[in-house]
Write a protein that holds these residues in place. Structure first.
Motif, PDB file in Angstrom:
ATOM      1  N   VAL A  16     -38.260 -39.875 -29.527  1.00  0.00           N
ATOM      2  CA  VAL A  16     -37.725 -39.806 -29.887  1.00  0.00           C
ATOM      3  C   VAL A  16     -37.844 -38.380 -30.808  1.00  0.00           C
ATOM      4  O   VAL A  16     -37.545 -37.035 -30.486  1.00  0.00           O
ATOM      5  CB  VAL A  16     -36.228 -40.487 -30.646  1.00  0.00           C
ATOM      6  N   GLU A  17     -39.005 -38.645 -31.322  1.00  0.00           N
ATOM      7  CA  GLU A  17     -39.854 -37.146 -32.048  1.00  0.00           C
ATOM      8  C   GLU A  17     -40.792 -36.621 -31.192  1.00  0.00           C
ATOM      9  O   GLU A  17     -40.278 -34.920 -31.778  1.00  0.00           O
ATOM     10  CB  GLU A  17     -40.772 -38.596 -32.897  1.00  0.00           C
ATOM     11  N   ASP A  18     -41.093 -37.324 -30.295  1.00  0.00           N
ATOM     12  CA  ASP A  18     -41.738 -36.289 -29.433  1.00  0.00           C
ATOM     13  C   ASP A  18     -40.823 -35.965 -28.591  1.00  0.00           C
ATOM     14  O   ASP A  18     -41.344 -34.384 -28.271  1.00  0.00           O
ATOM     15  CB  ASP A  18     -42.204 -37.266 -28.178  1.00  0.00           C
ATOM     16  N   THR A  19     -39.920 -35.569 -27.928  1.00  0.00           N
ATOM     17  CA  THR A  19     -38.491 -35.236 -27.178  1.00  0.00           C
ATOM     18  C   THR A  19     -37.918 -34.065 -28.222  1.00  0.00           C
ATOM     19  O   THR A  19     -38.307 -33.058 -27.656  1.00  0.00           O
ATOM     20  CB  THR A  19     -37.619 -35.622 -26.807  1.00  0.00           C
ATOM     21  N   THR A  20     -37.756 -34.609 -28.991  1.00  0.00           N
ATOM     22  CA  THR A  20     -37.215 -33.874 -30.454  1.00  0.00           C
ATOM     23  C   THR A  20     -38.326 -32.380 -30.988  1.00  0.00           C
ATOM     24  O   THR A  20     -38.105 -31.092 -30.871  1.00  0.00           O
ATOM     25  CB  THR A  20     -37.306 -34.627 -31.490  1.00  0.00           C
ATOM     26  N   LYS A  21     -39.065 -32.919 -30.867  1.00  0.00           N
ATOM     27  CA  LYS A  21     -40.754 -31.843 -31.132  1.00  0.00           C
ATOM     28  C   LYS A  21     -40.459 -30.543 -29.794  1.00  0.00           C
ATOM     29  O   LYS A  21     -40.482 -28.941 -30.287  1.00  0.00           O
ATOM     30  CB  LYS A  21     -42.072 -32.300 -31.108  1.00  0.00           C
ATOM     31  N   MET A  22     -40.592 -31.237 -29.069  1.00  0.00           N
ATOM     32  CA  MET A  22     -40.777 -30.557 -27.326  1.00  0.00           C
ATOM     33  C   MET A  22     -38.973 -29.323 -27.248  1.00  0.00           C
ATOM     34  O   MET A  22     -39.938 -28.295 -26.848  1.00  0.00           O
ATOM     35  CB  MET A  22     -40.942 -31.575 -26.009  1.00  0.00           C
ATOM     36  N   LEU A  82     -44.733 -37.299 -20.158  1.00  0.00           N
ATOM     37  CA  LEU A  82     -44.593 -35.957 -21.389  1.00  0.00           C
ATOM     38  C   LEU A  82     -45.179 -36.169 -21.650  1.00  0.00           C
ATOM     39  O   LEU A  82     -45.639 -34.695 -22.332  1.00  0.00           O
ATOM     40  CB  LEU A  82     -43.415 -37.242 -22.645  1.00  0.00           C
ATOM     41  N   ASP A  83     -46.739 -37.225 -22.577  1.00  0.00           N
ATOM     42  CA  ASP A  83     -47.637 -36.117 -22.908  1.00  0.00           C
ATOM     43  C   ASP A  83     -48.494 -35.320 -21.967  1.00  0.00           C
ATOM     44  O   ASP A  83     -48.824 -34.435 -22.966  1.00  0.00           O
ATOM     45  CB  ASP A  83     -48.761 -37.814 -23.514  1.00  0.00           C
ATOM     46  N   THR A  84     -48.031 -35.820 -20.305  1.00  0.00           N
ATOM     47  CA  THR A  84     -49.417 -35.747 -19.193  1.00  0.00           C
ATOM     48  C   THR A  84     -48.928 -33.928 -19.837  1.00  0.00           C
ATOM     49  O   THR A  84     -49.065 -32.681 -19.026  1.00  0.00           O
ATOM     50  CB  THR A  84     -49.220 -36.032 -18.059  1.00  0.00           C
ATOM     51  N   TYR A  85     -47.365 -34.051 -19.467  1.00  0.00           N
ATOM     52  CA  TYR A  85     -46.743 -32.468 -19.187  1.00  0.00           C
ATOM     53  C   TYR A  85     -46.872 -31.896 -20.250  1.00  0.00           C
ATOM     54  O   TYR A  85     -47.393 -30.328 -20.101  1.00  0.00           O
ATOM     55  CB  TYR A  85     -45.606 -32.938 -19.296  1.00  0.00           C
ATOM     56  N   GLU A  86     -46.497 -32.052 -21.517  1.00  0.00           N
ATOM     57  CA  GLU A  86     -46.502 -31.724 -22.801  1.00  0.00           C
ATOM     58  C   GLU A  86     -48.456 -30.676 -22.979  1.00  0.00           C
ATOM     59  O   GLU A  86     -47.891 -29.445 -23.093  1.00  0.00           O
ATOM     60  CB  GLU A  86     -46.369 -31.753 -23.888  1.00  0.00           C
ATOM     61  N   THR A  87     -49.375 -31.314 -22.413  1.00  0.00           N
ATOM     62  CA  THR A  87     -50.638 -30.543 -22.350  1.00  0.00           C
ATOM     63  C   THR A  87     -50.553 -29.439 -21.570  1.00  0.00           C
ATOM     64  O   THR A  87     -51.152 -28.551 -22.259  1.00  0.00           O
ATOM     65  CB  THR A  87     -51.544 -31.816 -22.316  1.00  0.00           C
ATOM     66  N   ASN A  88     -50.564 -30.010 -20.400  1.00  0.00           N
ATOM     67  CA  ASN A  88     -50.988 -29.248 -19.370  1.00  0.00           C
ATOM     68  C   ASN A  88     -49.633 -27.490 -19.919  1.00  0.00           C
ATOM     69  O   ASN A  88     -50.622 -26.623 -19.566  1.00  0.00           O
ATOM     70  CB  ASN A  88     -49.778 -29.428 -17.864  1.00  0.00           C
ATOM     71  N   MET A  90     -48.721 -26.742 -23.000  1.00  0.00           N
ATOM     72  CA  MET A  90     -49.036 -26.154 -24.421  1.00  0.00           C
ATOM     73  C   MET A  90     -50.903 -25.619 -23.449  1.00  0.00           C
ATOM     74  O   MET A  90     -50.923 -23.936 -23.641  1.00  0.00           O
ATOM     75  CB  MET A  90     -49.451 -26.611 -25.015  1.00  0.00           C
ATOM     76  N   LEU A  91     -51.209 -25.580 -22.925  1.00  0.00           N
ATOM     77  CA  LEU A  91     -52.478 -25.617 -21.670  1.00  0.00           C
ATOM     78  C   LEU A  91     -51.805 -23.616 -21.424  1.00  0.00           C
ATOM     79  O   LEU A  91     -52.784 -23.256 -21.521  1.00  0.00           O
ATOM     80  CB  LEU A  91     -52.987 -26.162 -21.328  1.00  0.00           C
ATOM     81  N   TRP A  92     -51.121 -24.507 -20.772  1.00  0.00           N
ATOM     82  CA  TRP A  92     -50.617 -22.721 -19.877  1.00  0.00           C
ATOM     83  C   TRP A  92     -49.892 -21.728 -20.629  1.00  0.00           C
ATOM     84  O   TRP A  92     -50.354 -20.521 -20.189  1.00  0.00           O
ATOM     85  CB  TRP A  92     -49.107 -23.330 -18.713  1.00  0.00           C
ATOM     86  N   GLN A  93     -49.498 -22.064 -21.860  1.00  0.00           N
ATOM     87  CA  GLN A  93     -48.715 -21.066 -22.631  1.00  0.00           C
ATOM     88  C   GLN A  93     -50.261 -20.353 -23.567  1.00  0.00           C
ATOM     89  O   GLN A  93     -49.631 -19.016 -23.898  1.00  0.00           O
ATOM     90  CB  GLN A  93     -48.050 -21.918 -23.640  1.00  0.00           C
ATOM     91  N   LYS A  94     -51.093 -20.908 -23.705  1.00  0.00           N
ATOM     92  CA  LYS A  94     -52.259 -20.517 -24.514  1.00  0.00           C
ATOM     93  C   LYS A  94     -52.730 -19.642 -23.432  1.00  0.00           C
ATOM     94  O   LYS A  94     -53.593 -18.195 -23.751  1.00  0.00           O
ATOM     95  CB  LYS A  94     -52.756 -21.893 -24.629  1.00  0.00           C
ATOM     96  N   ASN A  95     -52.806 -20.491 -22.107  1.00  0.00           N
ATOM     97  CA  ASN A  95     -53.346 -19.285 -21.715  1.00  0.00           C
ATOM     98  C   ASN A  95     -52.693 -17.881 -20.779  1.00  0.00           C
ATOM     99  O   ASN A  95     -53.248 -16.508 -21.155  1.00  0.00           O
ATOM    100  CB  ASN A  95     -53.305 -19.716 -19.878  1.00  0.00           C
ATOM    101  N   GLN A  96     -51.498 -18.352 -20.963  1.00  0.00           N
ATOM    102  CA  GLN A  96     -50.843 -16.802 -20.584  1.00  0.00           C
ATOM    103  C   GLN A  96     -50.731 -15.847 -22.067  1.00  0.00           C
ATOM    104  O   GLN A  96     -50.456 -14.334 -21.863  1.00  0.00           O
ATOM    105  CB  GLN A  96     -49.286 -17.527 -21.116  1.00  0.00           C
ATOM    106  N   GLN A  97     -50.969 -16.493 -23.218  1.00  0.00           N
ATOM    107  CA  GLN A  97     -50.930 -15.848 -24.200  1.00  0.00           C
ATOM    108  C   GLN A  97     -52.122 -15.083 -24.699  1.00  0.00           C
ATOM    109  O   GLN A  97     -52.577 -13.562 -25.062  1.00  0.00           O
ATOM    110  CB  GLN A  97     -50.911 -16.443 -25.691  1.00  0.00           C
TER     111      GLN A  97
END
Length: 262
Positions: A16-22, A82-88, A90-97
């Motif tokens: 619940v906390e993870d999905t809320t954060k996402m 969800l952990d795998t999805y979130e990690t990938n 965030m890495l993609w967003q970082k790469n775009q930045q």
């Protein structure tokens, strides 16, 4: 029925906390996944609200126990996805930045996106089915459990010392280390109070480890008295003191009769 409790509240609360954060951070790499994650959060929150009652009833109700087992499997699968999805994401967003240019995904990355979207939908379907099944179990909603939009749950489960050790594997080294500490001179000084913390994220089995230590024959023979008291997020000094006295004396006490100055 096996005399062992299935405890899933910690992992469900973490989800619940993870999905809320996402949702708050808008971590959505794949079109349409954000709505799936919002639905997943909603279903998990509804399930979390009845888990205290379900965990209390499971040893007397096979349907409730089977439901908890199904939920446990789905929850840990959801955590992995969800952990795998979130990690990938965030890495993609970082790469775009870094590049400052939104580059299209390659064919391999597009394949990954479709696979991940499918996995999340599968998890949502499983959780949705489990959430529907809870209505037929007539479980009570716990007072004090609030949704992710109003804060986190403060009405955490009350644990007991009950454990069925044949179902516990891979914890012998951890158990022996704690028992050796408990029985060592350093932690056994007269007049002193020793604290041995067991630290880790929810769902790793910290309570189970404490239970098997508490019930170990070496601990039973070494200590004249043992007490199991659950300290919840809602810290209640009077309740804790009352349970300690009752555990030691084997008698029931009225909370109002206990003075905090004693």
């Amino acid at each position: 029925m096996d005399d062992v409790s299935i405890i899933v509240a910690p992992i469900v609360n973490t989800l619940v906390e993870d999905t809320t954060k996402m949702i708050k951070k808008k971590i959505h790499l794949i079109k349409g996944v954000e709505k799936d994650i919002e639905q997943l959060q909603s279903k998990l929150s509804a399930i979390l609200s009845v888990l205290e009652d379900a965990e209390a009833k499971q040893l007397d109700s096979k349907p409730v126990r089977d439901w908890l087992g199904k939920l446990e499997d789905a929850a840990y699968d959801a955590k992995d996805v969800l952990d795998t999805y979130e990690t990938n994401a965030m890495l993609w967003q970082k790469n775009q930045q870094v590049r400052k240019v939104r580059l299209p995904f390659s064919a391999s990355k597009t394949s990954y996106k479709l696979n991940t979207a499918s996995q999340i939908k599968d998890i949502l379907a499983r959780i949705n089915e489990i959430e529907k099944e809870k209505d037929g179990l007539h479980l009570d909603v716990s007072v004090g459990v609030v949704g992710p939009n109003n804060g986190t749950s403060e009405n955490r489960r009350i644990t007991t010392s009950l454990v069925y050790e044949p179902d516990i594997v891979g914890r012998e080294d951890d158990k022996d280390k704690i028992i050796n500490l408990l029985m060592s001179e350093e932690y056994n000084r007269e007049g002193g109070v020793a604290v041995i913390p067991i630290i880790g994220m929810g769902g790793l089995g910290k309570t189970t480890l404490a239970q098997i230590v508490y019930n170990d024959d070496r601990v039973k023979s070494h200590f004249e008295f043992r007490m199991w008291v659950c300290v919840t997020m809602n810290y209640d000094y009077k309740r804790i003191l009352k349970e300690m006295i009752e555990s030691h004396s084997k008698m029931k006490y009225d909370t109002n009769s206990i003075s905090l100055n004693q």
